[in-house]
Design an enzyme around this catalytic site. Structure first.
Site, short mmCIF file in Angstrom:
data_model
loop_
_atom_site.label_atom_id
_atom_site.label_comp_id
_atom_site.label_asym_id
_atom_site.label_seq_id
_atom_site.Cartn_x
_atom_site.Cartn_y
_atom_site.Cartn_z
N ARG A 14 126.74 77.14 78.47
CA ARG A 14 127.11 76.00 79.35
C ARG A 14 126.01 74.94 79.44
O ARG A 14 125.86 74.28 80.48
CB ARG A 14 127.47 76.46 80.76
CG ARG A 14 128.57 77.48 80.86
CD ARG A 14 129.94 76.91 80.53
NE ARG A 14 130.98 77.83 80.93
CZ ARG A 14 131.45 78.80 80.16
NH1 ARG A 14 130.98 78.98 78.94
NH2 ARG A 14 132.41 79.60 80.60
N SER B 266 134.83 74.40 88.16
CA SER B 266 133.84 75.38 88.64
C SER B 266 132.62 74.64 89.16
O SER B 266 132.06 73.81 88.44
CB SER B 266 133.39 76.28 87.51
OG SER B 266 134.47 76.98 86.98
N GLU C 123 127.02 73.29 88.71
CA GLU C 123 127.44 72.94 87.33
C GLU C 123 127.63 71.43 87.13
O GLU C 123 127.08 70.86 86.19
CB GLU C 123 128.71 73.70 86.96
CG GLU C 123 129.12 73.43 85.52
CD GLU C 123 130.31 74.24 85.05
OE1 GLU C 123 130.28 75.48 85.19
OE2 GLU C 123 131.25 73.63 84.55
P1 NAP Z 1 137.75 85.65 85.23
O1 NAP Z 1 138.44 85.93 83.94
O2 NAP Z 1 138.37 86.06 86.51
O3 NAP Z 1 136.26 86.19 85.17
C1 NAP Z 1 135.32 85.85 86.21
C2 NAP Z 1 133.99 85.57 85.56
O4 NAP Z 1 133.58 86.72 84.88
C3 NAP Z 1 134.05 84.44 84.56
O5 NAP Z 1 133.24 83.42 85.06
C4 NAP Z 1 133.56 85.02 83.25
O6 NAP Z 1 132.39 84.41 82.72
C5 NAP Z 1 133.18 86.45 83.55
N1 NAP Z 1 133.89 87.36 82.64
C6 NAP Z 1 135.12 87.88 82.78
N2 NAP Z 1 135.43 88.70 81.77
C7 NAP Z 1 134.37 88.69 80.95
C8 NAP Z 1 134.09 89.33 79.71
N3 NAP Z 1 134.95 90.14 79.13
N4 NAP Z 1 132.90 89.08 79.11
C9 NAP Z 1 132.02 88.26 79.68
N5 NAP Z 1 132.22 87.61 80.85
C10 NAP Z 1 133.38 87.82 81.48
O7 NAP Z 1 137.39 84.11 85.29
P2 NAP Z 1 138.25 82.85 85.67
O8 NAP Z 1 137.64 82.24 86.87
O9 NAP Z 1 139.73 83.13 85.63
O10 NAP Z 1 137.89 81.95 84.42
C11 NAP Z 1 138.34 82.30 83.12
C12 NAP Z 1 137.57 81.52 82.10
O11 NAP Z 1 137.77 80.11 82.26
C13 NAP Z 1 136.07 81.76 82.22
O12 NAP Z 1 135.53 81.88 80.92
C14 NAP Z 1 135.57 80.53 82.91
O13 NAP Z 1 134.25 80.18 82.56
C15 NAP Z 1 136.54 79.46 82.46
N6 NAP Z 1 136.68 78.44 83.48
C16 NAP Z 1 135.91 77.32 83.42
C17 NAP Z 1 136.03 76.35 84.41
C18 NAP Z 1 135.22 75.10 84.39
O14 NAP Z 1 135.45 74.24 85.21
N7 NAP Z 1 134.28 74.95 83.53
C19 NAP Z 1 136.90 76.53 85.45
C20 NAP Z 1 137.67 77.68 85.49
C21 NAP Z 1 137.53 78.64 84.50
P3 NAP Z 1 132.38 83.05 81.89
O15 NAP Z 1 132.62 81.98 82.90
O16 NAP Z 1 130.98 83.01 81.33
O17 NAP Z 1 133.40 83.11 80.84
#
Ligand code: NAP
Length: 342
Positions: A165, A239, A337
């Site tokens: 990121r 996020s 972020e």
């Molecule tokens: P989630 O799947 O409920 O997981 C929660 C957090 O745990 C995430 O932030 C993710 O890290 C980490 N995670 C889950 N499973 C993982 C694995 N197998 N290996 C490594 N890390 C793991 O998360 P969520 O909130 O629904 O988001 C899903 C994805 O969308 C995530 O990758 C998140 O970064 C991305 N997202 C980005 C934004 C943004 O505004 N930039 C907003 C919403 C969601 P990571 O974040 O490092 O992947």
């Protein structure tokens, strides 16, 4: 030159806060970018380039320079062979339009990055990522106006200092490069499991077994509809905090106090933990702060929302409340972020 004066920057941040820009203009070509930078240089004004404003928070003082809104369009095929298709996208295109275009052509590589708000030109800055995929996995090179060298340059992937990121555009060279196009290499194949648990659960629940770029895009889009409020309806920056990376010892201590905490191996034996989980645990999911007019989204504690805040100072006060509580509980300082500008 069609340069506007005293422009409200609220309209240029999906958090809808901040002061005014002294000058603001749109650029739909590289020539226009160059002319605008020259115009600012002759007046000794700083220049900043923005896209949709989905990852920006403006200070209440506003910006005493020229804001250039990237409107450079276009999706062009740059190279193709049996296995890959390489495309060059204008920095002013919506990122999600590129994802839709590529998944419609059954190309794999960016389908996990579906429904991430913002423009293509902003995507490399924070090396956008989701579900284990990130832009740096597919980015070949990008073009940018280098405000130090005062010319357009091409930067290869290895020159961008991409990491989790982040990139040189967010750190050592913040503000130096105005990114005008991005070239990415996509594969003519299908996404391969294992997928993130949350995504796999969705696929299983909906009995989706054909893992094509299109089915993954649909699944990610549906999940994100819950996790992320539509910024045109609810002001937000996605996020708000990045996931902290901590050492193993610290993680083991936390695990002893909070057995349900989840961690994932990161580089150098470090552990990544979910910021959203900590914010929720600290009591801030679906939280509505009367004093500042800020809150957090019901579908994800990680998303800070502006309900009726008037100033960026309100936002920062609410952010501090969350940061302090999380620090008190976990001994971890959460990092913001979205970029606070200028
Ligand atoms: P989630 O799947 O409920 O997981 C929660 C957090 O745990 C995430 O932030 C993710 O890290 C980490 N995670 C889950 N499973 C993982 C694995 N197998 N290996 C490594 N890390 C793991 O998360 P969520 O909130 O629904 O988001 C899903 C994805 O969308 C995530 O990758 C998140 O970064 C991305 N997202 C980005 C934004 C943004 O505004 N930039 C907003 C919403 C969601 P990571 O974040 O490092 O992947």
């Amino acid at each position: 030159m069609n340069i506007q004066e005293n422009v409200d920057l609220k309209a240029h941040s999906t958090m809808r806060l901040g002061g005014k820009a002294h000058y603001l203009a749109e650029a739909d070509s590289e020539t226009r970018v160059k002319n605008l930078v020259n115009w600012a240089n002759t007046r000794n004004l700083p220049v900043i380039m923005i896209g949709e404003g989905s990852n920006i928070i403006w200070q209440d003082e506003g910006y005493q320079g020229l804001v250039i809104v990237n409107k450079i369009p276009g999706i062009k095929i740059a190279a193709e062979d049996d296995k890959n298709l390489t495309i060059k996208a204008g920095g002013g295109e919506m990122w999600d339009k590129i994802v839709e275009w590529s998944t419609n052509k059954n190309l794999t590589g960016i389908e996990f990055l579906s429904r991430i708000p913002g423009y293509v030109g902003a995507a490399p800055v924070q090396n956008i990522g989701a579900y284990g995929a990130e832009l740096s996995d597919v980015l070949v090179e990008l073009e940018a106006y280098d405000t130090n060298l005062r010319k357009f340059v091409t930067l290869a992937n290895k020159d961008c200092a991409f990491a989790y990121r982040t990139s040189r555009f967010k750190t050592v060279d913040k503000g130096r490069f105005l990114i005008t196009s991005v070239t990415i290499k996509l594969a003519k194949s299908s996404p391969k499991p294992p997928f993130y648990e949350s995504l796999q659960n969705y696929l299983d629940e909906h009995k989706i077994r054909d893992y094509s770029p299109r089915t993954i895009r649909q699944a990610v889009t549906e999940i994100r509809k819950i996790k992320l409020p539509d910024p045109s309806v609810v002001a937000n920056n996605g996020s708000f905090f990045t996931n902290p990376i901590i050492n193993k010892l610290k993680y083991q201590k936390l695990k002893a106090d909070f057995p349900e905490i989840k961690g994932w191996g990161h580089s150098d034996g470090q552990i990544k933990i979910a910021a959203g989980w900590m914010v929720e645990k600290a009591g801030f999911k679906d939280f509505h702060d009367k004093k500042t007019g800020m809150g957090t989204w019901w579908g994800s504690a990680l998303v800070m929302i502006n309900e009726e805040a008037r100033t960026t100072a309100d936002l920062l006060a609410f952010k501090q409340k969350i940061v302090s509580k999380v620090y008190e509980m976990f001994g971890i300082i959460l990092e913001q972020e979205p970029e606070l500008l200028p």
